[in-house]
Design a protein around this motif. Structure first.
Motif, PDB file in Angstrom:
ATOM      1  N   SER A  70       0.831  -1.204   0.000  1.00 16.35           N
ATOM      2  CA  SER A  70       0.000   0.000   0.000  1.00 16.35           C
ATOM      3  C   SER A  70       0.867   1.255   0.000  1.00 16.35           C
ATOM      4  O   SER A  70       2.012   1.230   0.470  1.00 16.35           O
ATOM      5  N   THR A 105      -3.249  -1.528  -2.431  1.00 14.69           N
ATOM      6  CA  THR A 105      -4.377  -0.763  -1.903  1.00 14.69           C
ATOM      7  C   THR A 105      -4.154   0.752  -1.954  1.00 14.69           C
ATOM      8  O   THR A 105      -4.193   1.441  -0.937  1.00 14.69           O
ATOM      9  N   PHE A 239     -10.945  -4.920   0.844  1.00 11.50           N
ATOM     10  CA  PHE A 239      -9.738  -4.104   0.780  1.00 11.50           C
ATOM     11  C   PHE A 239     -10.066  -2.755   0.143  1.00 11.50           C
ATOM     12  O   PHE A 239     -10.981  -2.617  -0.668  1.00 11.50           O
ATOM     13  N   GLY A 240      -9.312  -1.748   0.539  1.00 10.03           N
ATOM     14  CA  GLY A 240      -9.492  -0.403   0.011  1.00 10.03           C
ATOM     15  C   GLY A 240      -8.343   0.455   0.469  1.00 10.03           C
ATOM     16  O   GLY A 240      -7.452   0.003   1.193  1.00 10.03           O
ATOM     17  N   HIS A 241      -8.369   1.697   0.079  1.00 11.65           N
ATOM     18  CA  HIS A 241      -7.288   2.605   0.470  1.00 11.65           C
ATOM     19  C   HIS A 241      -7.571   3.264   1.810  1.00 11.65           C
ATOM     20  O   HIS A 241      -6.737   3.248   2.716  1.00 11.65           O
ATOM     21  N   TYR A 242      -8.744   3.855   1.940  1.00 12.12           N
ATOM     22  CA  TYR A 242      -9.080   4.608   3.148  1.00 12.12           C
ATOM     23  C   TYR A 242      -9.504   3.676   4.281  1.00 12.12           C
ATOM     24  O   TYR A 242     -10.283   2.744   4.057  1.00 12.12           O
ATOM     25  N   TYR A 272     -10.977  -6.159   6.876  1.00 11.50           N
ATOM     26  CA  TYR A 272     -10.865  -5.042   5.927  1.00 11.50           C
ATOM     27  C   TYR A 272      -9.439  -4.534   6.030  1.00 11.50           C
ATOM     28  O   TYR A 272      -8.998  -4.094   7.100  1.00 11.50           O
ATOM     29  N   CYS A 274      -6.363  -1.975   4.576  1.00  6.93           N
ATOM     30  CA  CYS A 274      -6.300  -0.648   3.967  1.00  6.93           C
ATOM     31  C   CYS A 274      -4.919  -0.050   4.167  1.00  6.93           C
ATOM     32  O   CYS A 274      -4.009  -0.693   4.699  1.00  6.93           O
ATOM     33  N   HIS A 276      -3.303   4.346   3.667  1.00  5.53           N
ATOM     34  CA  HIS A 276      -3.664   5.760   3.748  1.00  5.53           C
ATOM     35  C   HIS A 276      -3.031   6.522   4.904  1.00  5.53           C
ATOM     36  O   HIS A 276      -2.531   7.618   4.727  1.00  5.53           O
ATOM     37  N   GLU A 297      -9.948  -4.834  11.304  1.00  3.18           N
ATOM     38  CA  GLU A 297      -9.530  -3.790  10.374  1.00  3.18           C
ATOM     39  C   GLU A 297      -8.037  -3.573  10.581  1.00  3.18           C
ATOM     40  O   GLU A 297      -7.593  -3.291  11.701  1.00  3.18           O
ATOM     41  N   GLU A 299      -4.671  -1.593   9.109  1.00  2.00           N
ATOM     42  CA  GLU A 299      -3.994  -0.611   8.269  1.00  2.00           C
ATOM     43  C   GLU A 299      -2.552  -1.062   8.089  1.00  2.00           C
ATOM     44  O   GLU A 299      -1.902  -1.484   9.047  1.00  2.00           O
TER      45      GLU A 299
END
Length: 651
Positions: A70, A105, A239-242, A272, A274, A276, A297, A299
């Motif tokens: 990421s 991501t 999955f996602g960036h934020y 999840y 991420c 960011h 979650e 990061e």
């Protein structure tokens, strides 16, 4: 007993702090009763998984692993090591680990100007990203799932505009404009990887592109993808960036989809993942939590500065992961028994662990792995057996560890003599291990609400003391010498109409009036307000504006009040000072003015000349500060005498 006023105020303050802390701890609590509320669904789901996977033994089946990277921030202006080492990651690391999936991501490119303030898409950076991924051949052996981040959305008028290079230079962009799902079935495990694209449309230039936004269409798409994923796969990896704390969902009259609730509503949702936040500059390297809906979650620290990536696995229905720095070998992940902190009741067949016959470990290196040894006491060590590929197993007796938290110690050696040591806590009776407070705050709170609270608090600090003191006929008594002097100066300043009213009116303007008007996107003029941004006939509720305004309040407006108090005291009592000493006495204002000029200059670099000229927040506040400073230092003598008489009037 009669309490003094100060005691009453102190007790009231303690009460407010207690209420605030109680609410905060409740919002970030991970010892919630989600599983109890959904006990039947959880039992049915985990029973199904237990029957499907059977006993955990030394089998090489029923396990799948994948990677995440990421915030790559490929840049043509700074740190060429990001590009060269990303190429090493694709050429060597991915091929050595041979994952089923690689998740990229967001923030694939940096999209920042050479001055590090301007922001726009740079085609050359996208070409670097595209060529490295394609020429490495990594997509021939694994599936590469990339998704946009806020940097990949800087200065993009629409998702279909030419500047949206993600469409042409990413792996998934030509097939999926925004959110999408990918399904994989490997080694007896079926997983849906569901990507969440929360980039706003249009995409503003930095810094007002920090918060993700799910519009109505995207919410409906995610609902549809989730329903399909539940029918096609046993496990869902989102999955996602934020982070979810940095994603807003627009609402209409019909409905509003909360992403956390959407993820948590499926029993198959494990996690999840991420990026960011860049681990808050390395201050929070393990930014992990369990959300109230019972899923994890996680990061991931950035590639940009820290060269981090993540290995994750689903082994017999249990999710495990480890974060690793690039080019640090060996890489070790224990998949059974599962790490005690990350167990998910009702989402994993945890009942399989106490009945398992083997400890299971994934071990990788860029050369051959020589030994994998385990111990429960770091005295007696046992050597694990390699079954196939990176899987190492060792027979164990789980009935010896039925209660409480226990520790498994793992040592892995490769043929170059490099060693990896892992301390792995586990539990067989569900004993809980807590998450750290700072990751829970960053991932479980709503960033928009936090930004609003900070802005509102600083706004009150800016005006409330002055308004309160203006209503007082005499300065409030205070025992401390310095505190008494400060209160007296503030009280005198509040009596100067030509200073008091501009400060209060400017503070009243900030929550409602435009902060700047200019080209927020190339070719499109918009207006920035505290409560959002208007551009192209659209309203973007970007809460980061509150944080931007908070910087102005904290470093300019609040200090300005104290600087003016200092100037007023000089005007009333030190008018006879001349020469160098007079210059020294005005240094606080010179320093404050320098900060304002610097902030205004940065804003000009970010949004251009029009925004600079029509910018009440940054530019016009400079004129206001100069005017108030001048008026304070040049109060008429009669006005000064009247102010001094106020301090002499008996109470």
């Amino acid at each position: 007993m009669i309490l003094s006023k100060s005691t009453v105020w102190f007790l009231g303050f303690l009460l407010l702090i207690s209420i605030f802390m109680a609410n905060l701890l409740n919002m970030i609590a991970t010892d919630h009763n989600f599983y109890i509320e959904n006990e039947n669904e959880g039992k049915n789901y985990t029973k199904y998984l237990a029957e499907k996977y059977g006993k955990i033994t030394d089998t090489t089946e029923k396990i799948i692993w994948f990677l995440q990277i990421s915030d790559i921030h490929i840049s043509i202006f700074r740190d060429p090591g990001r590009i060269s080492q990303f190429q090493q990651f694709c050429d060597n690391t991915v091929k050595k680990i041979n994952p089923a999936i690689v998740l990229a991501t967001g923030d694939l490119t940096d999209a920042k100007a050479k001055d590090n303030l301007g922001s726009s898409q740079v085609k050359t950076e996208w070409i670097y990203y595209h060529n490295i991924v394609q020429e490495s051949g990594v997509t021939d052996t694994t599936v590469w799932l990339d998704i946009r981040g806020n940097h990949d959305n800087f200065n993009i008028r629409t998702i279909n505009s030419q500047e949206n290079y993600f469409r042409n230079y990413s792996v998934q962009g030509h097939k999926h404009a925004k959110s999408y799902a990918h399904y994989t079935q490997s080694n007896g495990v079926s997983v849906a990887f569901l990507g969440v694209d929360a980039c706003p449309d249009p995409g503003l230039r930095r810094p007002f592109n920090f918060i993700g936004l799910l519009d109505i269409a995207e919410q409906q798409l995610l609902q549809k993808l989730k329903v399909e994923a539940e029918s096609k796969a046993d496990h869902i990896v989102w999955f996602g960036h934020y982070p979810t704390s940095c994603i807003l969902s627009l609402e209409n009259k019909a409905s509003k989809v909360n992403l956390r609730q959407l993820i948590g509503s499926s029993q198959g949702s494990h996690v999840y993942v991420c990026g960011h936040l860049h681990s808050m500059g390395g201050l929070v390297p393990k930014m992990y939590t369990k959300q109230k809906k019972g899923y994890l979650e996680l990061e991931l620290g950035d590639w940009k500065d820290n060269r981090m990536y993540r290995l994750a696995a689903i082994d017999h229905g249990h999710f495990s992961f480890v974060d690793q720095k690039h080019n640090v070998w060996p890489l070790v992940l224990v998949t059974n028994p599962k790490h005690a902190r990350y167990i998910m009741h009702g989402r994993e067949p945890l009942q399989l662990i106490p009945d398992s016959s083997h400890i299971r470990i994934l071990a990788f290196s860029d050369v051959a792995v020589k030994n994998v040894d385990i111990s429960f006491d770091q005295i007696s060590w046992m050597t694990c057996r390699n079954t196939k590929g990176p899987l190492y197993v060792c027979h164990w007796l789980p009935h010896l560890f039925t209660k409480g938290i226990h520790y498994l110690y793992v040592k892995v050696y490769d043929e170059l003599g490099r060693e990896a040591f892992v301390e792995h806590p586990f539990t067989l009776d569900g004993s809980a291990m807590s998450f750290e407070v700072s990751p829970r705050i960053l991932l479980m709170l709503d960033a928009g609400v936090v930004f609003q609270a900070i802005f509102g608090t600083l706004l009150l600090i800016n005006v409330l003391p002055l308004v309160t003191l203006r209503l007082c006929k005499r300065p409030p008594r205070y025992r401390g010498k310095y505190g008494r002097q400060i209160i007296k100066r503030l009280w005198l300043l509040s009596k100067v109409d030509r200073v008091f009213y501009p400060i209060v009116l400017y503070a009243a303007y900030l929550p409602f009036g435009p902060w700047a008007i200019g080209e927020l996107i190339d070719g499109h003029v918009g207006a920035i307000f505290a409560w959002g941004i208007l551009i192209k006939g659209s309203y973007l509720p970007e809460p980061f504006t509150y944080m931007y305004g908070s910087v102005q309040l904290m470093f300019v407006q609040v200090p300005l009040v104290f600087v003016l108090c200092h100037c007023l005291d000089y005007r009333l009592n030190g008018y006879y000072v001349r020469g160098v000493r007079r210059l020294i006495l005005n240094l606080p204002f010179v320093f404050l003015l320098s900060i304002q000029l610097l902030l205004a200059y940065f804003f000009w670099l970010e949004y251009g000349t029009m925004s600079f000229l029509f910018g009440p927040l940054r530019t016009w506040s400079i004129a206001l500060s100069l005017l108030l400073w001048y008026k304070t230092l040049n109060l008429p003598p009669e006005y000064c005498r009247n102010l001094l008489k106020l301090t002499e009037t008996p109470s």
